[in-house]
Design an enzyme around this catalytic site. Structure first.
Site, PDB file in Angstrom:
ATOM      1  N   ARG A   1      30.660  35.125 -17.747  1.00 50.78           N
ATOM      2  CA  ARG A   1      29.176  35.366 -18.635  1.00 50.78           C
ATOM      3  C   ARG A   1      29.437  36.381 -19.994  1.00 50.78           C
ATOM      4  O   ARG A   1      28.694  36.422 -20.849  1.00 50.78           O
ATOM      5  CB  ARG A   1      28.466  36.119 -17.471  1.00 50.78           C
ATOM      6  CG  ARG A   1      26.887  36.034 -17.684  1.00 50.78           C
ATOM      7  CD  ARG A   1      26.115  36.583 -16.394  1.00 50.78           C
ATOM      8  NE  ARG A   1      25.914  35.589 -15.398  1.00 50.78           N
ATOM      9  CZ  ARG A   1      24.999  34.517 -15.598  1.00 50.78           C
ATOM     10  NH1 ARG A   1      24.215  34.344 -16.370  1.00 50.78           N
ATOM     11  NH2 ARG A   1      25.125  33.751 -14.473  1.00 50.78           N
TER      12      ARG A   1
ATOM     13  N   ARG B   1      19.319  31.417 -19.221  1.00 50.18           N
ATOM     14  CA  ARG B   1      20.555  32.085 -19.012  1.00 50.18           C
ATOM     15  C   ARG B   1      20.066  33.649 -18.408  1.00 50.18           C
ATOM     16  O   ARG B   1      19.366  34.223 -18.932  1.00 50.18           O
ATOM     17  CB  ARG B   1      21.610  32.047 -20.060  1.00 50.18           C
ATOM     18  CG  ARG B   1      21.967  30.733 -20.618  1.00 50.18           C
ATOM     19  CD  ARG B   1      23.129  30.441 -19.743  1.00 50.18           C
ATOM     20  NE  ARG B   1      24.099  31.276 -19.716  1.00 50.18           N
ATOM     21  CZ  ARG B   1      25.035  31.134 -18.562  1.00 50.18           C
ATOM     22  NH1 ARG B   1      25.255  30.197 -17.922  1.00 50.18           N
ATOM     23  NH2 ARG B   1      26.143  32.150 -18.614  1.00 50.18           N
ATOM     24  N   ILE B   2      20.922  33.904 -17.419  1.00 48.81           N
ATOM     25  CA  ILE B   2      20.907  35.502 -17.198  1.00 48.81           C
ATOM     26  C   ILE B   2      21.723  36.189 -18.208  1.00 48.81           C
ATOM     27  O   ILE B   2      22.930  35.855 -18.263  1.00 48.81           O
ATOM     28  CB  ILE B   2      21.155  35.789 -15.654  1.00 48.81           C
ATOM     29  CG1 ILE B   2      19.946  35.217 -14.881  1.00 48.81           C
ATOM     30  CG2 ILE B   2      21.185  37.338 -15.622  1.00 48.81           C
ATOM     31  CD1 ILE B   2      20.396  35.333 -13.417  1.00 48.81           C
ATOM     32  N   LEU B   3      21.375  37.275 -18.680  1.00 50.02           N
ATOM     33  CA  LEU B   3      22.103  38.018 -19.939  1.00 50.02           C
ATOM     34  C   LEU B   3      22.768  39.257 -19.339  1.00 50.02           C
ATOM     35  O   LEU B   3      22.113  39.785 -18.408  1.00 50.02           O
ATOM     36  CB  LEU B   3      21.251  38.368 -20.947  1.00 50.02           C
ATOM     37  CG  LEU B   3      20.631  37.311 -21.806  1.00 50.02           C
ATOM     38  CD1 LEU B   3      19.337  37.533 -22.735  1.00 50.02           C
ATOM     39  CD2 LEU B   3      21.797  36.594 -22.610  1.00 50.02           C
TER      40      LEU B   3
ATOM     41  N   HIS C   1       7.830  34.973 -19.428  1.00 51.48           N
ATOM     42  CA  HIS C   1       7.905  34.493 -17.779  1.00 51.48           C
ATOM     43  C   HIS C   1       6.591  33.596 -17.531  1.00 51.48           C
ATOM     44  O   HIS C   1       5.587  34.452 -17.519  1.00 51.48           O
ATOM     45  CB  HIS C   1       8.261  35.541 -17.164  1.00 51.48           C
ATOM     46  CG  HIS C   1       8.727  35.319 -15.798  1.00 51.48           C
ATOM     47  ND1 HIS C   1       9.871  34.608 -15.290  1.00 51.48           N
ATOM     48  CD2 HIS C   1       8.088  35.313 -14.520  1.00 51.48           C
ATOM     49  CE1 HIS C   1       9.886  34.232 -14.058  1.00 51.48           C
ATOM     50  NE2 HIS C   1       8.848  34.686 -13.714  1.00 51.48           N
TER      51      HIS C   1
ATOM     52  N   THR D   1      -0.012  26.309 -21.907  1.00 51.60           N
ATOM     53  CA  THR D   1      -0.843  26.317 -23.040  1.00 51.60           C
ATOM     54  C   THR D   1      -1.434  27.719 -23.453  1.00 51.60           C
ATOM     55  O   THR D   1      -1.333  28.230 -24.613  1.00 51.60           O
ATOM     56  CB  THR D   1      -2.231  25.594 -22.417  1.00 51.60           C
ATOM     57  OG1 THR D   1      -1.842  24.276 -21.950  1.00 51.60           O
ATOM     58  CG2 THR D   1      -3.176  25.619 -23.947  1.00 51.60           C
TER      59      THR D   1
HETATM   60  C1  GRF Z   1       8.183  28.510 -20.015  1.00 53.11           C
HETATM   61  O1  GRF Z   1       7.305  28.266 -19.063  1.00 53.11           O
HETATM   62  C2  GRF Z   1       8.657  29.895 -20.188  1.00 53.11           C
HETATM   63  O2  GRF Z   1       7.586  30.740 -19.716  1.00 53.11           O
HETATM   64  C3  GRF Z   1       9.573  29.899 -19.380  1.00 53.11           C
HETATM   65  O3  GRF Z   1      10.437  28.671 -19.480  1.00 53.11           O
HETATM   66  C4  GRF Z   1       9.212  27.590 -20.143  1.00 53.11           C
HETATM   67  C5  GRF Z   1      10.134  27.234 -21.362  1.00 53.11           C
HETATM   68  O4  GRF Z   1       9.130  26.252 -22.135  1.00 53.11           O
HETATM   69  N1  GRF Z   1      10.645  30.989 -19.578  1.00 53.11           N
HETATM   70  P1  GRF Z   1       9.428  25.806 -23.478  1.00 53.11           P
HETATM   71  O5  GRF Z   1      10.997  25.258 -23.661  1.00 53.11           O
HETATM   72  O6  GRF Z   1       9.058  26.775 -24.262  1.00 53.11           O
HETATM   73  O7  GRF Z   1       8.650  24.631 -23.830  1.00 53.11           O
END
Ligand code: GRF
Length: 197
Positions: free
Chosen positions: A69, A99-101, A117, A180
């Site tokens: 990593r 990926r976990i950074l 998130h 959305t």
């Molecule tokens: C989104 O739901 C985001 O919150 C999460 O991964 C998804 C990515 O969607 N971290 P996209 O690749 O932006 O369409």
């Protein structure tokens, strides 16, 4: 010019929303900012196609080619910094970057590393957020834009959006409703942060 570097792993719909908002709101003129590059750890990430069509520089850095990593994150930082003027407050934007950074990477971009998130943090960090919200009987769900710290899906909250969880919702239905809203709050949070800098 303040360079924004966006990291993706898949569809890149949040990245596309940021790029479109930057165009529509003329961030280059009004905020002195531009999306300088889109970097993916997966060569087949659909979002790369959109970015290339927009004339944005794209790079692929396959994490599987690295033994650790730490080694991947060191190479990633080198790539990011190619689009980053160190004296300027550029942003590194995680948009579905799966990926976990490492703490070292996070520290390097402290204060200018953002994530979105798909839950109302601090509820449901990690994966399968919508399934967890449905299983818990939540009446609302949503998304959170936050500064990235060494702890996964933590860090100061910049923006949140709330959507209802409706009777009969599947994970897909709820995720689409949340997504959305992500497309609205992420570009807005970035613009607000750029305005402050
Ligand atoms: C989104 O739901 C985001 O919150 C999460 O991964 C998804 C990515 O969607 N971290 P996209 O690749 O932006 O369409």
């Amino acid at each position: 010019m303040k360079n924004i570097v966006i990291l993706i792993s898949g569809g890149g719909s949040n990245m596309a929303a940021i790029v479109k908002t930057a165009q529509r709101e003329a961030w280059a003129d009004k905020l002195g900012a531009r999306v300088a590059a889109v970097i993916s750890n997966k060569a087949n990430a659909a979002g790369l196609v959109f970015a290339r069509e927009q004339g944005i520089a794209t790079e692929v850095l396959d994490h599987k080619a690295f033994a650790s990593r730490e080694a991947f994150d060191a190479a990633l930082a080198l790539l990011v910094d190619r689009f980053d003027a160190p004296e300027q407050p550029a942003l590194v934007v995680l948009a579905g970057f799966m990926r976990i950074l490492t703490p070292g990477f996070v520290a390097r971009y402290a204060g200018r590393l953002l994530n979105i998130h798909p839950s109302l943090l601090p509820a449901f960090p990690g994966l399968h957020t919508q399934q967890q919200a449905i299983d818990a009987g939540c009446k609302v769900a949503g998304a959170t834009v936050h500064q990235v710290t060494a702890e996964l899906d933590h860090g100061p909250i910049l923006a949140q959006a709330v959507v209802p969880v409706l009777p009969g919702d599947t994970v897909e239905m709820l995720a689409a409703r949340v997504l959305t809203q992500e497309h609205i709050i992420y570009p807005r949070a970035i613009a607000e942060l750029l305005q402050k800098k």
